[in-house]
Write a protein that holds these residues in place. Structure first.
Motif, mmCIF file in Angstrom:
data_model
loop_
_atom_site.group_PDB
_atom_site.id
_atom_site.type_symbol
_atom_site.label_atom_id
_atom_site.label_comp_id
_atom_site.label_asym_id
_atom_site.label_seq_id
_atom_site.Cartn_x
_atom_site.Cartn_y
_atom_site.Cartn_z
ATOM 1 N N THR A 26 0.837 -1.204 0.000
ATOM 2 C CA THR A 26 0.000 0.000 0.000
ATOM 3 C C THR A 26 0.869 1.250 0.000
ATOM 4 O O THR A 26 2.073 1.195 0.251
ATOM 5 C CB THR A 26 -0.969 0.026 1.202
ATOM 6 N N LYS A 27 0.219 2.374 -0.261
ATOM 7 C CA LYS A 27 0.946 3.637 -0.412
ATOM 8 C C LYS A 27 1.587 4.054 0.912
ATOM 9 O O LYS A 27 0.999 3.852 1.978
ATOM 10 C CB LYS A 27 -0.009 4.731 -0.877
ATOM 11 N N SER A 28 2.740 4.644 0.801
ATOM 12 C CA SER A 28 3.412 5.195 1.972
ATOM 13 C C SER A 28 2.945 6.625 2.170
ATOM 14 O O SER A 28 2.495 7.272 1.216
ATOM 15 C CB SER A 28 4.921 5.201 1.752
ATOM 16 N N PRO A 29 3.069 7.128 3.381
ATOM 17 C CA PRO A 29 2.728 8.544 3.588
ATOM 18 C C PRO A 29 3.553 9.432 2.669
ATOM 19 O O PRO A 29 4.719 9.131 2.399
ATOM 20 C CB PRO A 29 3.112 8.773 5.058
ATOM 21 N N ASP A 30 2.935 10.503 2.182
ATOM 22 C CA ASP A 30 3.648 11.450 1.330
ATOM 23 C C ASP A 30 4.807 12.049 2.131
ATOM 24 O O ASP A 30 4.589 12.724 3.128
ATOM 25 C CB ASP A 30 2.659 12.553 0.904
ATOM 26 N N PRO A 31 6.066 11.803 1.704
ATOM 27 C CA PRO A 31 7.190 12.281 2.515
ATOM 28 C C PRO A 31 7.453 13.771 2.337
ATOM 29 O O PRO A 31 8.225 14.356 3.075
ATOM 30 C CB PRO A 31 8.372 11.468 1.968
ATOM 31 N N GLU A 32 6.782 14.373 1.340
ATOM 32 C CA GLU A 32 7.150 15.731 0.975
ATOM 33 C C GLU A 32 6.255 16.813 1.561
ATOM 34 O O GLU A 32 6.592 17.981 1.540
ATOM 35 C CB GLU A 32 7.120 15.856 -0.553
ATOM 36 N N ARG A 33 5.099 16.417 2.030
ATOM 37 C CA ARG A 33 4.167 17.446 2.487
ATOM 38 C C ARG A 33 3.555 17.071 3.827
ATOM 39 O O ARG A 33 3.506 15.895 4.189
ATOM 40 C CB ARG A 33 3.044 17.625 1.468
ATOM 41 N N GLY A 85 15.086 7.169 10.991
ATOM 42 C CA GLY A 85 16.273 7.649 10.281
ATOM 43 C C GLY A 85 16.884 6.515 9.482
ATOM 44 O O GLY A 85 16.188 5.735 8.853
ATOM 45 N N THR A 86 18.208 6.400 9.551
ATOM 46 C CA THR A 86 18.877 5.356 8.781
ATOM 47 C C THR A 86 18.689 3.985 9.406
ATOM 48 O O THR A 86 19.076 2.975 8.836
ATOM 49 C CB THR A 86 20.380 5.647 8.671
ATOM 50 N N PRO A 136 14.189 6.684 -5.367
ATOM 51 C CA PRO A 136 14.542 6.447 -3.960
ATOM 52 C C PRO A 136 15.795 7.190 -3.511
ATOM 53 O O PRO A 136 15.891 7.606 -2.361
ATOM 54 C CB PRO A 136 14.773 4.932 -3.910
ATOM 55 N N SER A 137 16.761 7.389 -4.427
ATOM 56 C CA SER A 137 17.983 8.076 -4.006
ATOM 57 C C SER A 137 17.692 9.545 -3.685
ATOM 58 O O SER A 137 18.271 10.123 -2.773
ATOM 59 C CB SER A 137 19.057 7.961 -5.092
ATOM 60 N N TYR A 138 16.767 10.155 -4.443
ATOM 61 C CA TYR A 138 16.383 11.531 -4.134
ATOM 62 C C TYR A 138 15.609 11.586 -2.810
ATOM 63 O O TYR A 138 15.717 12.552 -2.053
ATOM 64 C CB TYR A 138 15.521 12.105 -5.260
ATOM 65 N N ASP A 139 14.805 10.557 -2.575
ATOM 66 C CA ASP A 139 14.032 10.527 -1.325
ATOM 67 C C ASP A 139 14.948 10.523 -0.109
ATOM 68 O O ASP A 139 14.644 11.131 0.914
ATOM 69 C CB ASP A 139 13.125 9.279 -1.284
ATOM 70 N N GLU A 140 16.076 9.813 -0.232
ATOM 71 C CA GLU A 140 17.034 9.779 0.891
ATOM 72 C C GLU A 140 17.580 11.170 1.182
ATOM 73 O O GLU A 140 17.708 11.579 2.328
ATOM 74 C CB GLU A 140 18.202 8.851 0.544
ATOM 75 N N ALA A 168 23.173 12.190 4.668
ATOM 76 C CA ALA A 168 24.056 13.248 5.176
ATOM 77 C C ALA A 168 24.121 14.402 4.183
ATOM 78 O O ALA A 168 24.210 15.567 4.577
ATOM 79 C CB ALA A 168 25.447 12.676 5.429
ATOM 80 N N LEU A 169 24.043 14.068 2.897
ATOM 81 C CA LEU A 169 24.049 15.101 1.856
ATOM 82 C C LEU A 169 22.832 16.017 2.027
ATOM 83 O O LEU A 169 22.928 17.242 1.903
ATOM 84 C CB LEU A 169 24.023 14.431 0.481
ATOM 85 N N GLY A 170 21.694 15.402 2.328
ATOM 86 C CA GLY A 170 20.473 16.171 2.558
ATOM 87 C C GLY A 170 20.617 17.084 3.763
ATOM 88 O O GLY A 170 20.211 18.254 3.731
#
Lengths: 632, 289
Positions: A171-178, A241-242, B33-37, B238-240
């Motif tokens: 399913t769709k992930s939350p919009d990470p940009e807004r 995070g990572t 995906p790389s831009y998303d990171e 880290a770039l972001g």
């Protein structure tokens, strides 16, 4: 059809297929030089799309099974309502009838019933064990789908009971940009067939959310197939995070449908479905090379079905099946995307209940508790252009015999544009788990040995081509005889073999073609008789599509069709004479403006053709619908 | 149905009012995906208000008009296509990431700055020294990566490493130029040069490494599976975060006309199978000087 005829047609197809395969190496140098790549391509080493049909995400060229991926963009251009509308466009999959949107409908995958196809939504199994292990694609809406990954063929060494394959819905992930964004849409068509939906999504700091709700209704495009379907799905994610992420999701669906009203046979059939489930998922990276996943889920499924006389209130059957389930699985993946090892354990508990109020026979009135324990080990070893993919899984249940599944896959990247595949596996499908099997003394799983070989290439300019040969040896598969009292179940050995070809072209002046052909030949090993529609899929299935994209005008269109040739017994009064054509148009007239509405319009079954295998369940005649969607 | 129509009208009426002024216009080339990171890192602290545009979602985006109407204080361009569009803007500061055009293009336009997609050459020199490679082969297109080679030569000289350089004008020349390095180098340095390195020529780097039993050092971990012995990969998250920090400085008045900066963090990734085959001890391979 005699065996000789069958072998002859198969041989002709194989000849063409092999000729195509031989031509591939000759064409591998046809691609031109690319002198200027995108920065991201350089960083990604020009690597291709990654899919999650295995226990670890892998590039397509390291998947040995026959896999097809559908994205949300593909779904949107079809103006699809439920998973049924999407599956019907995929080569190798055929639905027995398309009636009203959201109707009860079943599918087969390369000739194997969907009872043996495992369906997941975000890791939550959807097969309704106490309802013949079935998944009704008409009960799965599509608005929330980001992508669908379909494995065609046994996938038990990764997924357990998946004799025919896997349909994995992400399913769709939350919009990470807004912080907030979404979409509302509404459509209306023939027989007051209306689909209203909305979704909202966003991310605030590390917390993401996604929510969609919808209502699908129809007065029925064929007699007695009215639909009332409400659904909602949501998820919350927290970004570590990572290190990984945590996701919490829920899925609610409530549907009332009529299955058919038959004047000729004087009966009607209807059912109510209620599904609710939730999950909690943790992904955590211990190191760069060691990732853990922990997934817990639970839910409830209920179906009630009534079958009775059309002209009176007499009921012949008034049954219900309920299932309460909980599951937990834990997995670890060690290694990168080229060499890795995935290991995990799974546990599921099911409380299964069946009730039949008209006939109080023990076959349909039962309470069972089922526990399943499983462990799996899947790997990937890359040696230059060659990838080796071994897999093993053990499944234990308290009700059935234990099952050992194993597989060995190979892929060879002949060139950057061409990949060869080979796959051998032993798998299983869970039998019917209700008193019918147990009263007949059947506790064995249904088993399969599968062999596949194929290629995927973009070596021919403007063309993507994928071909697969498959051979399935199946034994102890259940066959039901409900004409006896009590009903009986017998076990049979069968062979299902065939070939599949998928293609699409790159757009030229905005026009592109898609196509798929699946040939499936199935017979009983004892009687040598060809299997009928009750036990196998179509012998020939052709899917065609013509897409048009004009970004300047904001116009997208798809004309698609489905042709099927099936071995149906004469007494079913089947009618498969037509190729069913559908047209879907999407137009965004003021595309440069924000909040610009997108208009869409569909004509289904343009030429009003017939394509059904039983006369009391005809497919929908020509019908129209149109609507608007607005993104904000 | 009536409720739905009312809902659509209500949303259509109310939503434009929600479009508030913002500090940073993010232009992203496409969904990747790389831009998303990178974005994840950029948004980690969320110091500024943002508007996001993914160029591939639109047939045409008039960035100049958007900037004129919205008055963002900064544009963050992610990827090549985004930088191409952002370069049309001449007054608003533009910060470019995930594009090899930094710093070549940013040097020619006063309102452009960015973070390079090349790790600092000194880091590579430390890596070559740890592998005891004294002669390192490089294939590059002077027009694309000449600026980097100039700095790499200085760093190599200081580290006592000899760069054996071959220049190419098209990717078809790459295999031939690689062949000319046979017996003359102890390691091959793969640069992110879109002329020298293409989908078709990538394989010839690893064939050369295999035939001559020398390690190929790349700039991205994605090449390890193809046969690279090690890679110095830019940490996109880290770039972001670095871009976020630079953006904050520009928004608080730092002069945009500064030289492009190196990425703050590049992680060393090793391919122990290849290193073992070459007789190089994996634990000795590092980027310490």
């Amino acid at each position: 059809m005699t065996i000789i005829n069958r072998l002859h047609s198969l041989r002709a197809f194989l000849n063409i297929f092999c000729l195509g395969l031989c031509l591939v190496p000759c064409l591998v140098w046809a691609d031109g030089d690319i002198d200027s790549a995108d920065t991201a391509d350089l960083q990604n080493a020009f690597q291709e799309m990654v899919v999650t049909t295995s226990r670890t995400p892998r590039p397509i060229s390291k998947i040995s099974e026959n896999v097809t991926v559908i994205t949300s963009a593909d779904i949107e251009r079809l103006n699809a309502h439920t998973l049924s509308d999407v599956l019907q466009t995929i080569p190798g999959i055929h639905l027995d009838q398309i009636q009203s949107p959201g109707n009860s409908v079943f599918f087969n995958l390369q000739g194997i019933s969907n009872r043996h196809v495992l369906v997941h939504i975000d890791g939550v199994p959807q097969n309704f064990i106490s309802n013949d292990n079935l998944v009704e694609p008409g009960t799965i809406p599509v608005q929330m789908i980001e992508r669908i990954e379909i494995i065609k063929g046994a996938a038990s060494s990764s997924w357990g009971s998946a004799l025919g394959g896997v349909v994995n819905i992400i399913t769709k992930s939350p919009d990470p940009e807004r912080k907030a964004g979404g979409m509302v849409s509404g459509s209306i068509g023939t027989r007051y067939t209306a689909d209203s939906r909305g979704e909202i999504s966003g991310t605030v700091n590390r917390l993401g959310y996604y929510l969609t709700i919808g209502d699908l209704r129809s007065d029925g495009l064929t007699p007695g197939t009215q639909v009332r379907f409400n659904h909602g799905l949501g998820k919350l994610t927290y970004d570590l995070g990572t290190k990984g992420s945590i996701a919490l999701g829920f899925d609610l669906r409530d549907k009332r449908v009529g299955l058919e009203d038959s004047v000729a046979y004087n009966f009607h059939d209807s059912s109510d479905n209620r599904y609710s489930s939730a999950y909690l998922n943790l992904r955590y990276s211990l190191t760069d090379d060691l990732n853990l996943t922990l997934n817990g889920y639970g839910g409830r499924r209920l179906i009630t079905a009534k079958w009775g006389e059309l002209t009176s209130s007499t009921l012949w059957k008034d049954g219900s099946n309920r299932e309460i389930f909980q599951g937990v699985n834990m997995g670890a993946v060690w290694g990168g995307s080229d060499n890795n090892l995935a290991a995990g354990v799974e546990y599921e508990h099911h409380d299964l209940r069946g009730r039949e109020l008209v006939f109080l026979d023990p076959i349909n009135n039962y309470d069972l508790a089922m526990d399943r324990w499983s462990g799996y080990l899947n790997g990937l070893l890359s040696l230059g252009r060659l990838s080796i993919l071994p897999g093993f899984r053990f499944d234990h249940t308290n009700l059935l015999n234990d099952s050992y599944s194993y597989s060995l896959g190979l892929t060879y990247k002949l060139t950057d544009n061409t990949t060869l595949r080979g796959y051998a596996a032993r798998g299983f499908g869970m039998p019917l788990v209700n008193n019918l099997s147990f009263l007949n003394g059947q506790h064995s799983n249904q088993n399969i040995q599968t062999l596949q070989a194929g290629f995927e290439t973009t070596a021919i300019p403007y063309l993507w081509l994928k071909g697969t040969l498959f051979y399935n040896n199946i034994w102890k598969i259940q066959d039901f005889d409900t004409s006896t009292t009590p009903a009986t179940v017998t076990l049979h050995d069968q062979v299902r073999q065939g070939a599949e070809l998928e293609l699409h072209t790159t757009p030229l002046y905005g026009i592109s073609l898609t196509g798929g052909y699946t040939f499936s030949d199935s017979w009983d090993k004892d009687t040598k008789a060809e299997l009928t529609s009750a036990n196998s899929g179509p012998r020939h299935n052709i899917k065609l599509g013509l897409n048009y994209d004009n970004t300047d005008l904001g116009l997208r269109g798809t004309l698609n069709s489905n042709f099927v040739k099936w071995n149906v017994p004469a007494d079913k009064n089947a009618n498969l004479s037509a190729m069913i054509w559908n047209l879907h148009l999407n137009w965004k007239p003021f595309q440069k403006k924000e909040l610009a509405p997108e208009l869409f319009f569909s004509i289904h079954n343009i030429f009003n053709g017939d394509q059904y295998i039983v006369d009391f369940r005809p497919n929908a005649p020509r019908w129209f619908e149109g609507g608007v969607r607005v993104r904000f | 149905m009536r409720r739905l129509i009312l809902l659509i009208i209500a949303l259509a009426t109310l939503l434009p009012n929600l479009a508030l002024a913002y500090d940073v216009l993010i232009l992203q080339s496409r969904r990747d995906p790389s831009y998303d990171e990178v974005l994840k890192g950029f948004r980690f602290e969320q110091k500024s208000s943002l508007r996001m545009l993914v160029l591939s979602d639109y047939a045409e985006v008039d960035v100049v008009r958007i900037v004129r109407e919205d008055h963002p204080r900064l544009i963050l361009a992610i990827g090549d296509a985004a930088l191409k569009e952002a370069r049309k803007v001449r007054t608003t500061p533009v910060l470019a990431v995930m594009t090899l055009a930094v710093p070549a293009q940013t040097a020619n336009q006063p309102n452009l700055n960015g973070i390079s997609m090349f790790a600092a050459p000194e880091k590579y020199m430390g890596l070559f020294r740890s592998m005891k490679a004294r002669r390192v082969g490089v294939i590059y297109n002077p027009a694309r990566s000449g600026w980097y080679l100039k700095q790499a030569r200085q760093a190599a000289e200081q580290a006592g490493i000899e760069l054996v350089v071959r220049d190419v004008a098209t990717s078809r020349e790459t295999p031939e130029k690689l062949a000319s390095l046979a017996g003359k180098v102890d390691a091959l340095w793969m640069l992110p040069d879109a002329t020298a390195l293409t989908r078709d020529s990538a394989e010839s780097y690893f064939n050369f490494g295999q035939q001559n039993s020398i390690p190929v050092i790349s700039f991205s971990g994605s090449y390890l599976s193809l046969g690279a012995a090690a890679a110095l990969e830019i940490d996109r998250y880290a770039l972001g975060r670095q871009a976020d920090s630079l953006a904050a400085q520009i928004l608080s008045g730092r002069d945009i006309e500064q030289p492009a900066v190196w990425p703050s963090r590049a992680a060393l990734k090793r391919n122990s199978t290849v290193l073992q085959r070459l007789g190089i001890e994996t634990r000795l391979v590092n980027i310490a000087d």
